[in-house]
Design a protein around this motif. Structure first.
Motif, PDB file in Angstrom:
ATOM      1  N   SER A  49       0.818  -1.212   0.000  1.00  0.00           N
ATOM      2  CA  SER A  49       0.000   0.000   0.000  1.00  0.00           C
ATOM      3  C   SER A  49       0.848   1.256   0.000  1.00  0.00           C
ATOM      4  O   SER A  49       1.997   1.249   0.418  1.00  0.00           O
ATOM      5  N   LEU A  50       0.220   2.329  -0.454  1.00  0.00           N
ATOM      6  CA  LEU A  50       0.755   3.679  -0.307  1.00  0.00           C
ATOM      7  C   LEU A  50      -0.291   4.457   0.480  1.00  0.00           C
ATOM      8  O   LEU A  50      -1.491   4.293   0.259  1.00  0.00           O
ATOM      9  N   TRP A  51       0.167   5.316   1.383  1.00  0.00           N
ATOM     10  CA  TRP A  51      -0.731   6.108   2.225  1.00  0.00           C
ATOM     11  C   TRP A  51      -0.609   7.578   1.860  1.00  0.00           C
ATOM     12  O   TRP A  51       0.466   8.047   1.463  1.00  0.00           O
ATOM     13  N   PHE A  52      -1.706   8.316   2.051  1.00  0.00           N
ATOM     14  CA  PHE A  52      -1.758   9.742   1.720  1.00  0.00           C
ATOM     15  C   PHE A  52      -2.514  10.487   2.813  1.00  0.00           C
ATOM     16  O   PHE A  52      -3.460   9.954   3.394  1.00  0.00           O
ATOM     17  N   MET A  53      -2.101  11.727   3.050  1.00  0.00           N
ATOM     18  CA  MET A  53      -2.828  12.627   3.948  1.00  0.00           C
ATOM     19  C   MET A  53      -3.244  13.843   3.146  1.00  0.00           C
ATOM     20  O   MET A  53      -2.448  14.395   2.382  1.00  0.00           O
ATOM     21  N   THR A  54      -4.483  14.266   3.328  1.00  0.00           N
ATOM     22  CA  THR A  54      -4.987  15.442   2.637  1.00  0.00           C
ATOM     23  C   THR A  54      -6.082  16.081   3.486  1.00  0.00           C
ATOM     24  O   THR A  54      -6.451  15.556   4.532  1.00  0.00           O
ATOM     25  N   SER A 101      -9.254   5.971   5.747  1.00  0.00           N
ATOM     26  CA  SER A 101      -8.835   5.350   7.002  1.00  0.00           C
ATOM     27  C   SER A 101      -9.174   6.249   8.178  1.00  0.00           C
ATOM     28  O   SER A 101      -8.768   7.411   8.211  1.00  0.00           O
ATOM     29  N   ASP A 102      -9.878   5.690   9.145  1.00  0.00           N
ATOM     30  CA  ASP A 102     -10.119   6.425  10.390  1.00  0.00           C
ATOM     31  C   ASP A 102      -9.331   5.806  11.545  1.00  0.00           C
ATOM     32  O   ASP A 102      -9.612   6.055  12.708  1.00  0.00           O
ATOM     33  N   GLU A 103      -8.299   5.012  11.203  1.00  0.00           N
ATOM     34  CA  GLU A 103      -7.454   4.364  12.206  1.00  0.00           C
ATOM     35  C   GLU A 103      -6.497   5.390  12.812  1.00  0.00           C
ATOM     36  O   GLU A 103      -5.513   5.778  12.195  1.00  0.00           O
ATOM     37  N   MET A 104      -6.791   5.820  14.029  1.00  0.00           N
ATOM     38  CA  MET A 104      -5.992   6.871  14.672  1.00  0.00           C
ATOM     39  C   MET A 104      -4.528   6.451  14.839  1.00  0.00           C
ATOM     40  O   MET A 104      -3.634   7.288  14.741  1.00  0.00           O
ATOM     41  N   HIS A 107      -2.850   7.319  11.669  1.00  0.00           N
ATOM     42  CA  HIS A 107      -2.702   8.784  11.565  1.00  0.00           C
ATOM     43  C   HIS A 107      -1.478   9.225  12.358  1.00  0.00           C
ATOM     44  O   HIS A 107      -0.676  10.032  11.887  1.00  0.00           O
ATOM     45  N   LYS A 108      -1.330   8.691  13.557  1.00  0.00           N
ATOM     46  CA  LYS A 108      -0.188   9.056  14.415  1.00  0.00           C
ATOM     47  C   LYS A 108       1.132   8.552  13.832  1.00  0.00           C
ATOM     48  O   LYS A 108       2.153   9.237  13.909  1.00  0.00           O
ATOM     49  N   GLU A 109       1.106   7.364  13.261  1.00  0.00           N
ATOM     50  CA  GLU A 109       2.312   6.806  12.648  1.00  0.00           C
ATOM     51  C   GLU A 109       2.797   7.654  11.480  1.00  0.00           C
ATOM     52  O   GLU A 109       3.991   7.872  11.292  1.00  0.00           O
ATOM     53  N   LEU A 110       1.861   8.153  10.683  1.00  0.00           N
ATOM     54  CA  LEU A 110       2.214   8.951   9.506  1.00  0.00           C
ATOM     55  C   LEU A 110       2.533  10.403   9.839  1.00  0.00           C
ATOM     56  O   LEU A 110       3.137  11.102   9.029  1.00  0.00           O
ATOM     57  N   TRP A 111       2.120  10.859  11.004  1.00  0.00           N
ATOM     58  CA  TRP A 111       2.252  12.265  11.364  1.00  0.00           C
ATOM     59  C   TRP A 111       3.703  12.726  11.285  1.00  0.00           C
ATOM     60  O   TRP A 111       4.626  12.000  11.658  1.00  0.00           O
ATOM     61  N   PHE A 119      -2.211  20.966   9.416  1.00  0.00           N
ATOM     62  CA  PHE A 119      -3.179  20.399  10.360  1.00  0.00           C
ATOM     63  C   PHE A 119      -2.689  20.579  11.794  1.00  0.00           C
ATOM     64  O   PHE A 119      -1.494  20.693  12.049  1.00  0.00           O
ATOM     65  N   ASP A 120      -3.636  20.562  12.723  1.00  0.00           N
ATOM     66  CA  ASP A 120      -3.322  20.781  14.136  1.00  0.00           C
ATOM     67  C   ASP A 120      -2.924  19.512  14.874  1.00  0.00           C
ATOM     68  O   ASP A 120      -2.802  19.527  16.088  1.00  0.00           O
ATOM     69  N   GLY A 121      -2.740  18.452  14.181  1.00  0.00           N
ATOM     70  CA  GLY A 121      -2.332  17.192  14.789  1.00  0.00           C
ATOM     71  C   GLY A 121      -3.046  16.041  14.110  1.00  0.00           C
ATOM     72  O   GLY A 121      -3.949  16.238  13.285  1.00  0.00           O
ATOM     73  N   PRO A 122      -2.666  14.812  14.446  1.00  0.00           N
ATOM     74  CA  PRO A 122      -3.271  13.654  13.799  1.00  0.00           C
ATOM     75  C   PRO A 122      -4.764  13.501  14.084  1.00  0.00           C
ATOM     76  O   PRO A 122      -5.460  12.777  13.374  1.00  0.00           O
ATOM     77  N   GLU A 123      -5.265  14.198  15.087  1.00  0.00           N
ATOM     78  CA  GLU A 123      -6.699  14.130  15.411  1.00  0.00           C
ATOM     79  C   GLU A 123      -7.494  15.289  14.807  1.00  0.00           C
ATOM     80  O   GLU A 123      -8.699  15.392  15.032  1.00  0.00           O
ATOM     81  N   ASP A 124      -6.833  16.152  14.035  1.00  0.00           N
ATOM     82  CA  ASP A 124      -7.515  17.293  13.414  1.00  0.00           C
ATOM     83  C   ASP A 124      -8.688  16.801  12.562  1.00  0.00           C
ATOM     84  O   ASP A 124      -8.507  15.933  11.699  1.00  0.00           O
ATOM     85  N   PRO A 125      -9.887  17.321  12.788  1.00  0.00           N
ATOM     86  CA  PRO A 125     -11.044  16.848  12.012  1.00  0.00           C
ATOM     87  C   PRO A 125     -10.960  17.170  10.518  1.00  0.00           C
ATOM     88  O   PRO A 125     -11.684  16.564   9.720  1.00  0.00           O
TER      89      PRO A 125
END
Length: 173
Positions: A49-54, A101-104, A107-111, A119-125
């Protein structure tokens, strides 16, 4: 070993090596009327897999859907991701299924500090994280040597044959 030779003998290694060495590519969704978008990716060889944040506000995130939209279907959205190596001697077009993915924990691993600029952190809505589950990749590799390229062109003219300056292969995950 040159990338051209390695692409002929171990294209899967060329794919992962290029994905790990290249920080940006172009991501797009099949059947959506929008351009591919530049994205940073995160490599996960263990799951192919490849992961992305947006941002949830992007056209890409709106078109891909999230939460129940992708989890209920289980299929995800068909997507394409294009990579070009730093030396521009390897070009890759991969496709697979894009899943929200909603796996927190992920999110923290990729942060990272770069994500912190938006973003304000891995929990940013506003943060949306997606996993591209790879199905296949087309790889084109060519010589990065201008001398080898010129030699192959000259040899092809002299022998009336095609020059050996590149290769194309498709791998499945």
């Amino acid at each position: 070993m040159s990338e051209l030779k390695k692409a002929k003998t171990d294209p899967t290694d060329v794919f992962w090596g290029t994905a790990e060495d290249t920080r940006f590519g172009m991501l797009g969704l099949k059947g959506k009327d929008q351009h591919l978008q530049p994205m940073t990716h995160f490599v996960d060889r263990d799951t192919n897999s490849l992961w992305f944040m947006t941002s949830r506000d992007t056209d890409l995130a709106k078109a891909a859907g999230e939460g129940w939209q992708t989890k209920m279907s289980g299929d995800g959205t068909e997507a394409w991701f294009i990579l070009v190596s730093k030396g521009q001697d390897v070009q890759i077009c991969c496709k697979g299924r894009l899943h929200y993915s909603d796996e927190m924990e992920k999110h923290k691993e990729l942060w990272n500090p770069v994500a912190g600029a938006w973003f304000d952190g891995p929990e940013d809505p506003k943060l949306a994280v997606y996993r591209l589950e790879l199905e296949e990749a087309a790889i084109w590799a060519s010589t990065d040597s201008s001398f080898v390229f010129a030699w192959e062109i000259a040899k092809a003219h002299a022998k009336d044959e095609d020059p050996d300056v590149g290769t194309h292969t498709v791998i499945n995950f």
